[in-house]
Design an enzyme around this catalytic site. Structure first.
Site, PDB file in Angstrom:
ATOM      1  N   LYS A  72     -71.650  46.307  50.872  1.00 28.44           N
ATOM      2  CA  LYS A  72     -71.836  45.690  49.556  1.00 28.44           C
ATOM      3  C   LYS A  72     -71.366  46.564  48.383  1.00 28.44           C
ATOM      4  O   LYS A  72     -71.014  46.046  47.325  1.00 28.44           O
ATOM      5  CB  LYS A  72     -73.300  45.305  49.335  1.00 28.44           C
ATOM      6  CG  LYS A  72     -73.728  44.061  50.093  1.00 28.44           C
ATOM      7  CD  LYS A  72     -75.135  43.664  49.686  1.00 28.44           C
ATOM      8  CE  LYS A  72     -75.639  42.487  50.473  1.00 28.44           C
ATOM      9  NZ  LYS A  72     -76.946  42.019  50.011  1.00 28.44           N
ATOM     10  N   GLY A 134     -88.557  50.914  47.252  1.00 30.22           N
ATOM     11  CA  GLY A 134     -87.176  51.052  47.702  1.00 30.22           C
ATOM     12  C   GLY A 134     -86.202  51.153  46.559  1.00 30.22           C
ATOM     13  O   GLY A 134     -86.430  50.611  45.470  1.00 30.22           O
TER      14      GLY A 134
HETATM   15  P1  ATR Z   1     -80.363  47.852  51.801  1.00 33.37           P
HETATM   16  O1  ATR Z   1     -78.934  47.791  51.443  1.00 33.37           O
HETATM   17  O2  ATR Z   1     -80.802  46.794  52.773  1.00 33.37           O
HETATM   18  O3  ATR Z   1     -81.293  47.985  50.621  1.00 33.37           O
HETATM   19  P2  ATR Z   1     -80.394  50.703  52.170  1.00 33.37           P
HETATM   20  O4  ATR Z   1     -79.449  50.793  51.037  1.00 33.37           O
HETATM   21  O5  ATR Z   1     -80.155  51.510  53.378  1.00 33.37           O
HETATM   22  O6  ATR Z   1     -80.502  49.188  52.669  1.00 33.37           O
HETATM   23  O7  ATR Z   1     -81.850  50.983  51.600  1.00 33.37           O
HETATM   24  C1  ATR Z   1     -82.928  50.954  52.386  1.00 33.37           C
HETATM   25  C2  ATR Z   1     -84.173  51.315  51.536  1.00 33.37           C
HETATM   26  O8  ATR Z   1     -85.263  51.389  52.403  1.00 33.37           O
HETATM   27  C3  ATR Z   1     -84.075  52.659  50.837  1.00 33.37           C
HETATM   28  O9  ATR Z   1     -84.803  52.622  49.638  1.00 33.37           O
HETATM   29  C4  ATR Z   1     -84.728  53.579  51.858  1.00 33.37           C
HETATM   30  O10 ATR Z   1     -85.257  54.767  51.319  1.00 33.37           O
HETATM   31  P3  ATR Z   1     -84.346  56.099  51.159  1.00 33.37           P
HETATM   32  O11 ATR Z   1     -83.663  55.971  49.827  1.00 33.37           O
HETATM   33  O12 ATR Z   1     -85.289  57.217  51.243  1.00 33.37           O
HETATM   34  O13 ATR Z   1     -83.355  56.090  52.318  1.00 33.37           O
HETATM   35  C5  ATR Z   1     -85.847  52.699  52.317  1.00 33.37           C
HETATM   36  N1  ATR Z   1     -86.346  53.082  53.635  1.00 33.37           N
HETATM   37  C6  ATR Z   1     -85.693  52.966  54.821  1.00 33.37           C
HETATM   38  N2  ATR Z   1     -86.486  53.385  55.826  1.00 33.37           N
HETATM   39  C7  ATR Z   1     -87.664  53.790  55.258  1.00 33.37           C
HETATM   40  C8  ATR Z   1     -88.894  54.314  55.761  1.00 33.37           C
HETATM   41  N3  ATR Z   1     -89.060  54.506  57.074  1.00 33.37           N
HETATM   42  N4  ATR Z   1     -89.884  54.572  54.877  1.00 33.37           N
HETATM   43  C9  ATR Z   1     -89.722  54.354  53.556  1.00 33.37           C
HETATM   44  N5  ATR Z   1     -88.593  53.861  53.017  1.00 33.37           N
HETATM   45  C10 ATR Z   1     -87.571  53.588  53.851  1.00 33.37           C
END
Ligand code: ATR
Length: 298
Positions: A72, A134
Site C-alpha cells: 500500500k 497501532g
Molecule cells: P497494517 O498495514 O495491516 O496496518 P502493519 O503496517 O504491519 O500492518 O502494522 C501492524 C500494526 O500492528 C503496527 O502498529 C504494529 O506495531 P509495531 O509498529 O510495533 O510493529 C502492530 N502490531 C503487530 N503485532 C503486534 C503485537 N504482537 N503487539 C502489539 N502491536 C502489534
C-alpha cells in the site's frame, strides 16, 4: 461469467493473497451489473512488484486493481497521479489505469467514514476523544478521517513508540483543532491515564489469531456508550471485541469497512455508484463474506 475478447481485467495485488475476500465482493458486483469484467487475485513477490506494475500499466485491457499488504505504501512511487487523500495518508489501496497511466486512491477513507455513518447514524466525531491502537498502514486512513472530522483528541498507543511518534509527526502538519498524543502500548493505559474515550479503534494485527493477547484492559471504562471498533473482521469477535461486549460496550468489526471500501473502488473503475441501494448491497455482501469465513479471509 462469460469471458471473451472484450473482457477487461480487475484484481487485487498482494503477497500473500489467497485469503482475500475482494474477488468474492467484486465478482458479485460484476455479475449484478452484468459487466464484461473479471476480478482476479494477483500474488506478486515483492522483488517483482516493479515489473508487475510496469506490465499492468501497459496492458490495454487492464482497468485497475486493489493494492493490499505489503504494497500500500510502495505503490505510491510507481503511481503517476495520486489523489490528494492518498498523498496525505501516504497509502494507496486502489489503482486505476487509463492510457498507460496509473492513478492512485485510498478508498479506506470512504470505507471507514461510511461504516460509522451506517452503523451509528447519530454519532458526531467532532470533539470526540479517540484511543487508537497501532500505527501501521491501516491506522493512516483512520487517522486522516478522524482529524478531518475535527475530533478533540487522539491517543495513539503502539508497541514500537517511534512508529507512533512518526505517525503523529506526519499528521501534525494537517491538524488545527485536534490534539495528537503518541505513547508506547500499555495494557493498563486506561486505568493509569484515567482517559474515558468515546471511541477505541484497533488497527493492529493483534486479534487475527485466537491465541492473540487482549490488547487493553477495558474494566475501568464507565461510559457504556463507548464504541470499540476493531478493523479485523475474521474472527468477527476478536479478544478485544469479546472483552468489550462482556463490559456492555458497543462493538463493531471491520467487515463493513472492507465491503464499503470495495464499493468505492468499484465506483472508481466502473462509474457505478450503488449509493441509492447501499444497504441492500451491503447486506448481501456481508452474507457473501461471512459464508467465506473459515475458508479464508481479507
Ligand atoms: P497494517 O498495514 O495491516 O496496518 P502493519 O503496517 O504491519 O500492518 O502494522 C501492524 C500494526 O500492528 C503496527 O502498529 C504494529 O506495531 P509495531 O509498529 O510495533 O510493529 C502492530 N502490531 C503487530 N503485532 C503486534 C503485537 N504482537 N503487539 C502489539 N502491536 C502489534
Amino acid at each position: 461469467m462469460n469471458i471473451n475478447g472484450q473482457t477487461k481485467i480487475l484484481g487485487v495485488l498482494g503477497y500473500p493473497i489467497a485469503h482475500s475476500l475482494s474477488p468474492h465482493i467484486h465478482q458479485y458486483l460484476i455479475e449484478k451489473f452484468k459487466l464484461n469484467l473479471f476480478y482476479l487475485p494477483f500474488k506478486v513477490h515483492p522483488d517483482h512488484f516493479n515489473l508487475f506494475i510496469q506490465g499492468i500499466t501497459h496492458l490495454n485491457n487492464f482497468l485497475g486493481c486493489n493494492i493490499t499488504v505489503p504494497f500500500k505504501r510502495t505503490i505510491m512511487k510507481y503511481t503517476k497521479v495520486l489523489s490528494e487523500e492518498a498523498k496525505i495518508i501516504g497509502a494507496v489501496n486502489t489503482l486505476t489505469i487509463h492510457n498507460n497511466n496509473s492513478y492512485g486512491y485510498n478508498t479506506d477513507v470512504y470505507g471507514f467514514q461510511q461504516s460509522l455513518k451506517i452503523n451509528f447514524p447519530s454519532l458526531k466525531l467532532k470533539d470526540k476523544v479517540v484511543l487508537m491502537l497501532g500505527a501501521g498502514g491501516a491506522s493512516r486512513a483512520i487517522l486522516y478521517v478522524l482529524l478531518k472530522e475535527k475530533i478533540k483528541k487522539i491517543v495513539i498507543l503502539n508497541r514500537t513508540e517511534s512508529h507512533g511518534q512518526a505517525l503523529k509527526k506526519h499528521f501534525l502538519r494537517y491538524v488545527k483543532q485536534s490534539e495528537i498524543i503518541a505513547m508506547p502500548h500499555d495494557f493498563y493505559y486506561l486505568s493509569k491515564s484515567g482517559l474515558q474515550p468515546d471511541l477505541i479503534i484497533n488497527t493492529t494485527s493483534v486479534g487475527l489469531k485466537k491465541s492473540d493477547n487482549l490488547l487493553l484492559d477495558l474494566k475501568t471504562l464507565k461510559n457504556k456508550k463507548i464504541i470499540v471498533y476493531d478493523l479485523i473482521y475474521n474472527p468477527p469477535l476478536t479478544p478485544l471485541l469479546h472483552a468489550a461486549k462482556k463490559n456492555h460496550l458497543t462493538v463493531m468489526n471491520g467487515l463493513d469497512m472492507l465491503i464499503l471500501q470495495a464499493l468505492n473502488s468499484f465506483n472508481l473503475w466502473t462509474g457505478i455508484n450503488v449509493e441509492g441501494d447501499l444497504l441492500r448491497h451491503l447486506n448481501i455482501l456481508r452474507r457473501i463474506c461471512m459464508k467465506r469465513y473459515g475458508r479464508g479471509n481479507s
